[in-house]
Design an enzyme around this catalytic site. Structure first.
Site, PDB file in Angstrom:
ATOM      1  N   SER A 197       0.796  -1.222   0.000  1.00  0.00           N
ATOM      2  CA  SER A 197       0.000   0.000   0.000  1.00  0.00           C
ATOM      3  C   SER A 197       0.830   1.274   0.000  1.00  0.00           C
ATOM      4  O   SER A 197       0.363   2.310  -0.457  1.00  0.00           O
ATOM      5  CB  SER A 197      -0.970  -0.005   1.179  1.00  0.00           C
ATOM      6  OG  SER A 197      -0.277  -0.204   2.394  1.00  0.00           O
ATOM      7  N   HIS A 225      -5.596  -2.902  -2.931  1.00  0.00           N
ATOM      8  CA  HIS A 225      -5.247  -1.939  -3.982  1.00  0.00           C
ATOM      9  C   HIS A 225      -5.229  -2.555  -5.378  1.00  0.00           C
ATOM     10  O   HIS A 225      -4.843  -1.897  -6.334  1.00  0.00           O
ATOM     11  CB  HIS A 225      -3.889  -1.299  -3.673  1.00  0.00           C
ATOM     12  CG  HIS A 225      -3.886  -0.595  -2.357  1.00  0.00           C
ATOM     13  ND1 HIS A 225      -4.430   0.646  -2.187  1.00  0.00           N
ATOM     14  CD2 HIS A 225      -3.463  -0.996  -1.135  1.00  0.00           C
ATOM     15  CE1 HIS A 225      -4.332   1.003  -0.913  1.00  0.00           C
ATOM     16  NE2 HIS A 225      -3.741   0.010  -0.256  1.00  0.00           N
ATOM     17  N   LYS A 256     -12.167   1.234  -1.853  1.00  0.00           N
ATOM     18  CA  LYS A 256     -11.125   1.876  -2.658  1.00  0.00           C
ATOM     19  C   LYS A 256     -11.613   1.929  -4.107  1.00  0.00           C
ATOM     20  O   LYS A 256     -12.487   2.717  -4.409  1.00  0.00           O
ATOM     21  CB  LYS A 256      -9.810   1.149  -2.443  1.00  0.00           C
ATOM     22  CG  LYS A 256      -9.318   1.468  -1.015  1.00  0.00           C
ATOM     23  CD  LYS A 256      -8.128   0.713  -0.537  1.00  0.00           C
ATOM     24  CE  LYS A 256      -7.785   1.215   0.868  1.00  0.00           C
ATOM     25  NZ  LYS A 256      -7.027   0.252   1.651  1.00  0.00           N
TER      26      LYS A 256
HETATM   27  C1  LIG Z   1      -7.106   0.023   3.162  1.00  0.00           C
HETATM   28  C2  LIG Z   1      -6.486  -1.287   3.421  1.00  0.00           C
HETATM   29  C3  LIG Z   1      -7.063  -2.222   4.260  1.00  0.00           C
HETATM   30  C4  LIG Z   1      -8.252  -1.902   5.113  1.00  0.00           C
HETATM   31  O1  LIG Z   1      -9.422  -1.850   4.373  1.00  0.00           O
HETATM   32  P1  LIG Z   1     -10.605  -0.956   4.921  1.00  0.00           P
HETATM   33  O2  LIG Z   1     -11.800  -1.443   4.177  1.00  0.00           O
HETATM   34  O3  LIG Z   1     -10.248   0.449   4.620  1.00  0.00           O
HETATM   35  O4  LIG Z   1     -10.700  -1.226   6.396  1.00  0.00           O
HETATM   36  C5  LIG Z   1      -6.491  -3.479   4.360  1.00  0.00           C
HETATM   37  N1  LIG Z   1      -5.366  -3.772   3.686  1.00  0.00           N
HETATM   38  C6  LIG Z   1      -4.757  -2.886   2.875  1.00  0.00           C
HETATM   39  C7  LIG Z   1      -3.520  -3.285   2.139  1.00  0.00           C
HETATM   40  C8  LIG Z   1      -5.291  -1.607   2.736  1.00  0.00           C
HETATM   41  O5  LIG Z   1      -4.672  -0.711   1.965  1.00  0.00           O
END
Ligand SMILES: *Cc1c(COP(=O)(O)O)cnc(C)c1O
Length: 412
Positions: A197, A225, A256
């Site tokens: 990330s 992602h 996302k």
């Molecule tokens: C954003 C993210 C999460 C968490 O997901 P949410 O739905 O925002 O709680 C988990 N793993 C990664 C790699 C992320 O970037």
């Protein structure tokens, strides 16, 4: 305690690692009206919005530009009319609606080409999905093999699990192979971000699968992602890497690229059944709004449609444009692009103060690009985390490149 917390906050201030909230006044899109969250009347009161300013943002994870899509807004409103706004209970009591069930069925279908017979389970957030997977599967006779750059939610899940935990340096297959070979627990799970990330790099899923097969291990893949962005139809990293099989336990998030909220785990039906029975962050929480699940059905349709294909192509062109900018003044400053083909395009700077200063210089030029500092990333690797979205234009990217060049020359 308050005195101690004030001291610790001051210490973070001095180390340039204190975090502050900002308030965005409208929907998620590149052009934002942003206010600082100012503390009114000392530190006891809640932050309030100060004067707003317009910024061009390169920080959201709304990679396909769906978060403010008219069809999704309509779908959410329609979902609210059909189901109301609250689920009223946890999934196992009475909160599991037809909208949740249909969403899970479609998510299962989407991953089934890669994980044969996959079933999907919908969670309120990715954080909770990762906690459920690692605590429910990471029993005391298991070992979790975790990439050191894994997301905080995977780190926390591993901390909460009864399993032993081994960490390997980012994508270091030799080290992982050695750890697997030495391992004596009957159950082994390799745990990795699919797209890291803060780096944007893609995990070596093919090599991970090969090691899993050789050592009878499972592979937990966090595709926060990649889902929606990678793969011909946005199916995610398994599609992108051309890998699959029953050994994969796939977690994708829906806040996302999917533009809404929530997450899902897709895996062998027995694993899903176990998560329903033993995943505490699934069981002991109120089900998210069924209207949200209803909206997500439209999001999945958009992701897999021709419009989705076109949005991914536009995003790809923007990534190319950013990275292929001619030799730039910032190279002389020692700033460099991270190795990334994804929408996450970090510009590596190094120390905290310079990264913050760069972010501030960009802000003076009307741009919002966050400075990412330790402990989110290793010490000495502070960076600008630039994220691109299909809702950016080529002119937006050019504006960013020009502002970076200005900042580099100004600082020389
Ligand atoms: C954003 C993210 C999460 C968490 O997901 P949410 O739905 O925002 O709680 C988990 N793993 C990664 C790699 C992320 O970037």
């Amino acid at each position: 305690m308050l005195e101690r917390l004030r001291e610790q906050l001051a210490e973070r201030e001095a180390q340039h690692t204190r975090r502050r909230l900002r308030i965005s006044m409208g929907p998620c899109q590149p052009q934002l009206q942003v206010a600082r969250a100012e503390l009114q009347g000392g530190d006891e009161l809640a932050p309030q919005a100060s004067e707003t300013k317009a910024l061009l943002a390169f920080c959201s994870n709304d990679y396909l530009g769906l978060a403010n899509h008219p069809e999704l807004i309509n779908a959410w409103a329609e979902g609210a009319r059909l189901y109301g706004v609250g689920s009223g209970a946890s999934h196992l009591i009475s909160g599991h609606s037809a909208a949740h069930a249909q969403l899970e069925s479609e998510l299962g279908h989407m991953q089934a080409p890669f994980i044969p017979g996959a079933r999907a389970l919908y969670f309120s957030t990715g954080y909770m999905a990762n906690l459920a997977v690692l605590t429910a599967l990471g029993s005391s006779d298991a070992t979790l093999f975790c990439d050191k750059l894994n997301h905080a939610s995977l780190i926390d899940g591993a901390l909460l699990a009864a399993a032993k935990v081994q960490r390997y340096p980012n994508a270091d297959m030799e080290r992982l192979a050695y750890q697997l070979q030495q391992c004596t627990t009957p159950l082994k799970l390799i745990v990795t971000d699919a797209v890291f990330s803060m780096d944007g790099s893609v995990a070596p899923l093919r090599e991970l699968l090969r090691l899993a097969e050789a050592h009878d291990a499972w592979v937990v893949v966090d595709d926060a992602h990649g889902f929606g962005v990678l793969g011909e139809r946005g199916q995610g990293s398994l599609a992108y890497c051309g890998v699959g099989g029953e050994r994969f336990i796939y977690m994708g998030t829906l806040g996302k690229a999917a533009g809404v909220a929530g997450a899902f785990v897709a895996a062998h039906p027995v694993i899903i059944e176990w998560l329903i029975n033993a995943g505490r962050s699934y069981i002991y929480t109120t089900a998210s709004s069924p209207a949200q699940a209803h909206a997500l059905l439209t999001s999945l349709r958009l992701i897999q449609s021709e419009e989705g294909v076109a949005r991914r192509a536009h995003l790809g062109a923007l990534i190319q444009r950013l990275r292929s900018s001619p030799d730039s003044p910032w190279a002389q400053r020692g700033w460099r692009w991270a190795e990334s083909i994804t929408a996450i395009q970090p510009l590596m700077v190094g120390d905290n103060a310079s990264t913050l200063a760069l972010s501030a210089q960009l802000e003076q030029q009307g741009l919002w690009v966050p400075a990412i500092r330790p402990p989110t990333v290793p010490i000495g690797t502070a960076r600008l985390r630039i994220t691109l979205s299909a809702s950016h234009t080529a002119a937006d990217v050019d504006q960013l490149l020009a502002a970076l060049a200005n900042a580099a020359m100004g600082a020389m």
